[in-house]
Scaffold this motif. Structure first.
Motif, PDB file in Angstrom:
ATOM      1  N   TYR A  29     -22.225  45.446  14.223  1.00  0.00           N
ATOM      2  CA  TYR A  29     -22.202  46.248  13.003  1.00  0.00           C
ATOM      3  C   TYR A  29     -21.515  45.485  11.867  1.00  0.00           C
ATOM      4  N   LEU A  30     -20.365  44.897  12.155  1.00  0.00           N
ATOM      5  CA  LEU A  30     -19.657  44.125  11.133  1.00  0.00           C
ATOM      6  C   LEU A  30     -20.507  42.944  10.667  1.00  0.00           C
ATOM      7  N   ASP A  31     -21.195  42.287  11.599  1.00  0.00           N
ATOM      8  CA  ASP A  31     -22.087  41.187  11.212  1.00  0.00           C
ATOM      9  C   ASP A  31     -23.185  41.679  10.275  1.00  0.00           C
ATOM     10  N   SER A  32     -23.740  42.852  10.582  1.00  0.00           N
ATOM     11  CA  SER A  32     -24.823  43.378   9.738  1.00  0.00           C
ATOM     12  C   SER A  32     -24.323  43.715   8.335  1.00  0.00           C
ATOM     13  N   LEU A  33     -23.049  44.061   8.220  1.00  0.00           N
ATOM     14  CA  LEU A  33     -22.480  44.369   6.908  1.00  0.00           C
ATOM     15  C   LEU A  33     -22.161  43.109   6.110  1.00  0.00           C
ATOM     16  N   THR A  34     -21.672  42.097   6.812  1.00  0.00           N
ATOM     17  CA  THR A  34     -21.243  40.890   6.114  1.00  0.00           C
ATOM     18  C   THR A  34     -22.377  39.885   5.926  1.00  0.00           C
ATOM     19  N   MET A  35     -23.427  40.000   6.729  1.00  0.00           N
ATOM     20  CA  MET A  35     -24.588  39.108   6.603  1.00  0.00           C
ATOM     21  C   MET A  35     -25.857  39.954   6.588  1.00  0.00           C
ATOM     22  N   PRO A  36     -26.082  40.655   5.484  1.00  0.00           N
ATOM     23  CA  PRO A  36     -27.228  41.561   5.436  1.00  0.00           C
ATOM     24  C   PRO A  36     -28.550  40.820   5.547  1.00  0.00           C
ATOM     25  N   ASP A  37     -29.479  41.442   6.242  1.00  0.00           N
ATOM     26  CA  ASP A  37     -30.795  40.828   6.411  1.00  0.00           C
ATOM     27  C   ASP A  37     -31.861  41.508   5.549  1.00  0.00           C
ATOM     28  N   ARG A  38     -31.434  42.479   4.752  1.00  0.00           N
ATOM     29  CA  ARG A  38     -32.382  43.159   3.866  1.00  0.00           C
ATOM     30  C   ARG A  38     -32.297  42.535   2.475  1.00  0.00           C
ATOM     31  N   PRO A  39     -33.443  42.135   1.922  1.00  0.00           N
ATOM     32  CA  PRO A  39     -33.411  41.547   0.573  1.00  0.00           C
ATOM     33  C   PRO A  39     -33.053  42.592  -0.480  1.00  0.00           C
ATOM     34  N   GLY A  40     -32.459  42.124  -1.547  1.00  0.00           N
ATOM     35  CA  GLY A  40     -32.150  42.997  -2.663  1.00  0.00           C
ATOM     36  C   GLY A  40     -30.823  43.724  -2.580  1.00  0.00           C
ATOM     37  N   ARG A  41     -30.073  43.508  -1.518  1.00  0.00           N
ATOM     38  CA  ARG A  41     -28.761  44.150  -1.427  1.00  0.00           C
ATOM     39  C   ARG A  41     -27.786  43.419  -2.329  1.00  0.00           C
ATOM     40  N   ARG A  42     -26.939  44.197  -2.984  1.00  0.00           N
ATOM     41  CA  ARG A  42     -25.970  43.616  -3.921  1.00  0.00           C
ATOM     42  C   ARG A  42     -24.716  43.118  -3.223  1.00  0.00           C
ATOM     43  N   GLY A  43     -24.440  43.589  -2.057  1.00  0.00           N
ATOM     44  CA  GLY A  43     -23.225  43.201  -1.371  1.00  0.00           C
ATOM     45  C   GLY A  43     -22.059  44.099  -1.749  1.00  0.00           C
ATOM     46  N   PHE A  44     -20.917  43.786  -1.216  1.00  0.00           N
ATOM     47  CA  PHE A  44     -19.713  44.582  -1.431  1.00  0.00           C
ATOM     48  C   PHE A  44     -18.856  43.952  -2.518  1.00  0.00           C
ATOM     49  N   PRO A  45     -18.022  44.775  -3.169  1.00  0.00           N
ATOM     50  CA  PRO A  45     -17.030  44.198  -4.081  1.00  0.00           C
ATOM     51  C   PRO A  45     -16.148  43.218  -3.300  1.00  0.00           C
ATOM     52  N   GLU A  46     -15.593  42.263  -3.997  1.00  0.00           N
ATOM     53  CA  GLU A  46     -14.847  41.170  -3.340  1.00  0.00           C
ATOM     54  C   GLU A  46     -13.768  41.668  -2.376  1.00  0.00           C
ATOM     55  N   GLU A  47     -12.941  42.617  -2.793  1.00  0.00           N
ATOM     56  CA  GLU A  47     -11.857  43.100  -1.921  1.00  0.00           C
ATOM     57  C   GLU A  47     -12.409  43.769  -0.662  1.00  0.00           C
ATOM     58  N   ALA A  48     -13.450  44.558  -0.808  1.00  0.00           N
ATOM     59  CA  ALA A  48     -14.056  45.221   0.344  1.00  0.00           C
ATOM     60  C   ALA A  48     -14.672  44.184   1.283  1.00  0.00           C
TER      61      ALA A  48
END
Length: 92
Positions: A29-48
């Motif tokens: 789950y953490l890998d999926s959050l930090t290395m998203p495989d869906r195009p177009g995701r903006r990602g998380f703010p730097e602190e998050a």
């Protein structure tokens, strides 16, 4: 080490992590959050993003250390505190 940004801005992620903490699924789950495989995701703010990365490192370290009598250099009180937090939270 407490993930304040995740708690404040992404409580659903914190809740899911609490349920998965200590299980191999948490790493995935953490890998999926930090290395998203869906195009177009903006990602998380730097602190998050930093908090997610730190949680990922802590969880991986704790998983590696399970069953090992002595802890290695990666283990710390900080890792233990986070592990205790998620253990308490998932037992609610």
């Amino acid at each position: 080490a407490y993930p304040r940004q995740i708690e404040q801005h992404f409580p659903h992620i914190l809740a899911k992590l609490a349920n998965l903490w200590g299980k191999p699924e948490a790493d995935r789950y953490l890998d999926s959050l930090t290395m998203p495989d869906r195009p177009g995701r903006r990602g998380f703010p730097e602190e998050a993003a930093r908090e997610l990365f730190k949680l990922s490192m802590i969880h991986s370290t704790l998983q590696s250390a399970k069953g090992v009598a002595s802890r290695d250099g990666w283990s710390s009180a900080e890792s233990s505190e986070v592990d205790d937090f998620f253990s308490r939270r998932s037992n609610r």
